[in-house]
Enzyme design. Structure first.
Site, PDB file in Angstrom:
ATOM      1  N   ARG A 123       4.650  -0.437   2.346  1.00 27.83           N
ATOM      2  CA  ARG A 123       4.021   0.885   2.249  1.00 27.83           C
ATOM      3  C   ARG A 123       4.303   1.753   3.470  1.00 27.83           C
ATOM      4  O   ARG A 123       3.600   2.721   3.715  1.00 27.83           O
ATOM      5  CB  ARG A 123       2.497   0.721   2.123  1.00 27.83           C
ATOM      6  CG  ARG A 123       2.054  -0.242   1.066  1.00 27.83           C
ATOM      7  CD  ARG A 123       0.605  -0.087   0.786  1.00 27.83           C
ATOM      8  NE  ARG A 123       0.281   1.272   0.445  1.00 27.83           N
ATOM      9  CZ  ARG A 123       0.511   1.820  -0.734  1.00 27.83           C
ATOM     10  NH1 ARG A 123       1.036   1.141  -1.702  1.00 27.83           N
ATOM     11  NH2 ARG A 123       0.196   3.090  -0.952  1.00 27.83           N
ATOM     12  N   ASP A 171       0.945  -4.265  -1.198  1.00 25.54           N
ATOM     13  CA  ASP A 171      -0.092  -4.937  -1.962  1.00 25.54           C
ATOM     14  C   ASP A 171      -0.819  -3.984  -2.901  1.00 25.54           C
ATOM     15  O   ASP A 171      -1.130  -2.850  -2.538  1.00 25.54           O
ATOM     16  CB  ASP A 171      -1.103  -5.554  -0.991  1.00 25.54           C
ATOM     17  CG  ASP A 171      -0.468  -6.628  -0.135  1.00 25.54           C
ATOM     18  OD1 ASP A 171       0.545  -7.203  -0.579  1.00 25.54           O
ATOM     19  OD2 ASP A 171      -0.989  -6.883   0.960  1.00 25.54           O
TER      20      ASP A 171
HETATM   21  N1  EPU Z   1      -6.800   6.380   2.142  1.00 19.15           N
HETATM   22  C1  EPU Z   1      -6.744   7.505   1.379  1.00 19.15           C
HETATM   23  N2  EPU Z   1      -5.763   8.418   1.651  1.00 19.15           N
HETATM   24  C2  EPU Z   1      -4.851   8.218   2.626  1.00 19.15           C
HETATM   25  C3  EPU Z   1      -4.918   7.051   3.410  1.00 19.15           C
HETATM   26  C4  EPU Z   1      -5.913   6.132   3.142  1.00 19.15           C
HETATM   27  O1  EPU Z   1      -7.558   7.700   0.471  1.00 19.15           O
HETATM   28  O2  EPU Z   1      -3.990   9.095   2.822  1.00 19.15           O
HETATM   29  C5  EPU Z   1      -7.839   5.380   1.853  1.00 19.15           C
HETATM   30  C6  EPU Z   1      -7.260   4.082   1.298  1.00 19.15           C
HETATM   31  O3  EPU Z   1      -6.982   4.184  -0.087  1.00 19.15           O
HETATM   32  C7  EPU Z   1      -8.327   3.083   1.626  1.00 19.15           C
HETATM   33  C8  EPU Z   1      -8.884   3.607   2.952  1.00 19.15           C
HETATM   34  O4  EPU Z   1      -8.462   4.958   3.055  1.00 19.15           O
HETATM   35  O5  EPU Z   1      -9.337   3.117   0.649  1.00 19.15           O
HETATM   36  C9  EPU Z   1      -8.448   2.844   4.159  1.00 19.15           C
HETATM   37  O6  EPU Z   1      -7.043   2.743   4.155  1.00 19.15           O
HETATM   38  P1  EPU Z   1      -6.200   2.668   5.491  1.00 19.15           P
HETATM   39  O7  EPU Z   1      -5.293   3.854   5.489  1.00 19.15           O
HETATM   40  O8  EPU Z   1      -7.055   2.413   6.652  1.00 19.15           O
HETATM   41  O9  EPU Z   1      -5.353   1.383   5.192  1.00 19.15           O
HETATM   42  P2  EPU Z   1      -3.844   1.289   5.447  1.00 19.15           P
HETATM   43  O10 EPU Z   1      -3.549   1.993   6.702  1.00 19.15           O
HETATM   44  O11 EPU Z   1      -3.095   1.582   4.206  1.00 19.15           O
HETATM   45  C10 EPU Z   1      -3.872  -0.792   7.019  1.00 19.15           C
HETATM   46  C11 EPU Z   1      -3.245  -2.135   6.994  1.00 19.15           C
HETATM   47  C12 EPU Z   1      -3.919  -2.970   5.936  1.00 19.15           C
HETATM   48  C13 EPU Z   1      -5.394  -3.067   6.275  1.00 19.15           C
HETATM   49  C14 EPU Z   1      -6.005  -1.667   6.403  1.00 19.15           C
HETATM   50  C15 EPU Z   1      -7.436  -1.676   6.866  1.00 19.15           C
HETATM   51  C16 EPU Z   1      -0.994  -1.665   7.637  1.00 19.15           C
HETATM   52  C17 EPU Z   1       0.435  -1.593   7.248  1.00 19.15           C
HETATM   53  N3  EPU Z   1      -1.844  -1.991   6.669  1.00 19.15           N
HETATM   54  O12 EPU Z   1      -3.678  -0.264   5.710  1.00 19.15           O
HETATM   55  O13 EPU Z   1      -3.345  -4.260   5.997  1.00 19.15           O
HETATM   56  O14 EPU Z   1      -6.061  -3.779   5.266  1.00 19.15           O
HETATM   57  O15 EPU Z   1      -5.249  -0.878   7.343  1.00 19.15           O
HETATM   58  O16 EPU Z   1      -7.542  -2.272   8.116  1.00 19.15           O
HETATM   59  O17 EPU Z   1      -1.342  -1.460   8.788  1.00 19.15           O
HETATM   60  C18 EPU Z   1      -2.492  -6.272   5.159  1.00 19.15           C
HETATM   61  O18 EPU Z   1      -2.042  -6.489   6.282  1.00 19.15           O
HETATM   62  O19 EPU Z   1      -2.483  -7.144   4.238  1.00 19.15           O
HETATM   63  C19 EPU Z   1      -3.049  -4.962   4.851  1.00 19.15           C
HETATM   64  C20 EPU Z   1      -3.266  -4.541   3.595  1.00 19.15           C
END
Ligand code: EPU
Length: 434
Positions: A93, A118
């Site tokens: 992603r 995922d």
């Molecule tokens: N969200 C939105 N819009 C956006 C961005 C996020 O609605 O533009 C929402 C997401 O849908 C979610 C929430 O905000 O409901 C939190 O998402 P976040 O952006 O914090 O997650 P992420 O950055 O996509 C990272 C890690 C994840 C981890 C989460 C929370 C990476 C590459 N991924 O995801 O890791 O679970 O932060 O700590 O850094 C993993 O390693 O298996 C994994 C999924």
């Protein structure tokens, strides 16, 4: 598709070296493209997602060399394309994280909208794109791509609707070279994000952060190369901890840092699991029956969403009724049906159980669960749906009675370095194939 056969019923005992954090190195590699200078990273995890990100950086013009195990140098003298190849964008992603480097170096970023990774919720990127719009970029969505253009980003006052990790990281990287001052309010403060800030500061950025989740970034003209050590992976640490306690074992997780895992450690203690903090890491062990608990996942410093799945399998071994409310991702209980097949007593609910109402309160997402334990688990045939769920199946298979087969194990290897050897060295009976 890789399949492992696991004969369960063995406690995990011994010590395991913790790798660098997957969710840190992937962003650090993107960050390296903000400068034409060489950047050196140490404690680099040798996992699938590191390679996927390196492939992506190389496609945009980066050259990299492995200097030693877990150490690499990367340099992007010139960005050769503003466009992320479709095939590379669908492997995880992170393609959206190329926007800052592509904008600063070429004035344009064309990123396929079809991201991989995922399937744990819709995972939109609207916060990222809105942030760039507010910093003066033009964002068009056409032909399946996000087309972002800006000759020079300008500082802006940004308020995130939710403290999203990658949005915060993305906008920090955009703001450091923007003209003027940027505020990012309601931002993520996860240790991996703070570590990115540290790395940016070494490169010449000016970033202040306050206790109220606000970053204040003063744009600078350029950044230099850097040498930076990737912080240890606290998700892998917690996964191994759950495996140790759930199998009634005893594992020293070398390199685990107490400061990054305070909430996890408190939770392990509350359910009767044991740990000791040592200079070289944290020892997790079992010496008494476990008890139930009610928890909810949250942004830092709360209980990480990535700790949730391994913790649920641990709770199948605890006496009483535990409640887990997932408030970060809508759809992160996909793995439960397989645990039910193995004998776990887990029920899913679409209501917010055990805590306050979360963002998914009015949705139909089954984002709470009740686990009744302790239940013995028996072996099963399972296919891994996502990274963290995959590790959960491994724990379940190792503690279960009998034989399990786990397919699609390469999904787990995206985030866990040397997994098979680590688990075998701790006593797990794993063989490749059926
Ligand atoms: N969200 C939105 N819009 C956006 C961005 C996020 O609605 O533009 C929402 C997401 O849908 C979610 C929430 O905000 O409901 C939190 O998402 P976040 O952006 O914090 O997650 P992420 O950055 O996509 C990272 C890690 C994840 C981890 C989460 C929370 C990476 C590459 N991924 O995801 O890791 O679970 O932060 O700590 O850094 C993993 O390693 O298996 C994994 C999924």
């Amino acid at each position: 598709m890789t399949t492992w056969t696991i004969d369960g019923g063995t406690p995990l005992i011994g010590s395991a070296r913790l790798s660098g954090a997957k969710n840190s190195i992937t962003k650090l590699l993107m960050l390296s493209m903000l400068t034409g200078d060489p950047c050196i990273f140490t404690n680099v995890p040798e996992v699938g997602d590191s390679q996927i990100t390196l492939d992506l950086c190389r496609a945009l013009g980066a050259h990299y060399a492995r200097l030693a195990p877990h150490q690499l140098q990367i340099q992007t003298r010139q960005v050769k394309s503003s466009e992320v190849p479709y095939e590379l964008a669908t492997r995880n992603r992170l393609a959206v994280m190329t926007i800052p480097a592509l904008l600063h170096r070429t004035g344009r970023a064309i990123v396929p909208a079809a991201a991989g990774g995922d399937k744990i919720g819709p995972r939109p990127v609207d916060f990222h794109l809105e942030g760039y719009q507010r910093m003066g970029a033009r964002v068009d969505i056409h032909d399946g791509v996000y087309d972002v253009r800006a000759d020079k980003l300008r500082g802006a006052d940004l308020l995130l609707p939710y403290p999203s990790v990658t949005t915060t990281e993305n906008l920090l990287m955009g703001a450091v070279l923007a003209k003027g001052r940027t505020f990012i309010h309601n931002a993520a403060i996860e240790p991996e994000v703070i570590d990115l800030v540290m790395c940016l500061q070494k490169m010449g950025a000016i970033i202040d952060y306050n206790t109220d989740r606000t970053y204040v970034i003063e744009g600078v003209e350029s950044l230099t190369g850097v040498a930076h050590e990737v912080l240890p992976d606290r998700i892998v640490a917690a996964s191994l901890a759950c495996a140790a306690v759930a199998t009634q074992g005893d594992v020293l997780v070398m390199g685990a840092r107490q400061a990054d895992m305070v909430t996890f450690l408190n939770t392990i203690r509350r359910v009767g699991g044991r740990f000791e903090v040592h200079k070289e890491g944290i020892r997790f062990f079992y010496d008494q029956p476990l008890c139930s608990i009610a928890i909810e996942t949250n942004v830092h410093p709360g209980f990480m969403t990535d700790w949730q799945a391994p913790f649920v399998v641990l709770m199948t071994q605890a006496k009483g009724m535990s409640v887990v409310h997932e408030t970060v991702f809508e759809n992160r209980f996909g793995y439960v049906s397989e645990l039910q097949k193995m004998g776990a007593d887990i029920a899913l609910y679409d209501s917010c159980l055990g805590g306050s109402a979360c963002r998914f309160h009015f949705s139909n997402y089954r984002h709470s669960c009740v686990i009744k334990g302790p239940t013995p688990l028996h072996g099963a045939d399972m296919a891994v749906p996502d990274l963290r769920a995959g590790f959960t199946y491994l724990i379940a298979a190792i503690l279960a009675k009998g034989r399990s087969t786990i397919h699609n194990v390469e999904q787990i290897e995206r985030g866990y370095e040397g997994l098979k050897n680590t688990l075998i060295s701790l006593g797990a009976r794993i063989q490749e194939g059926i």
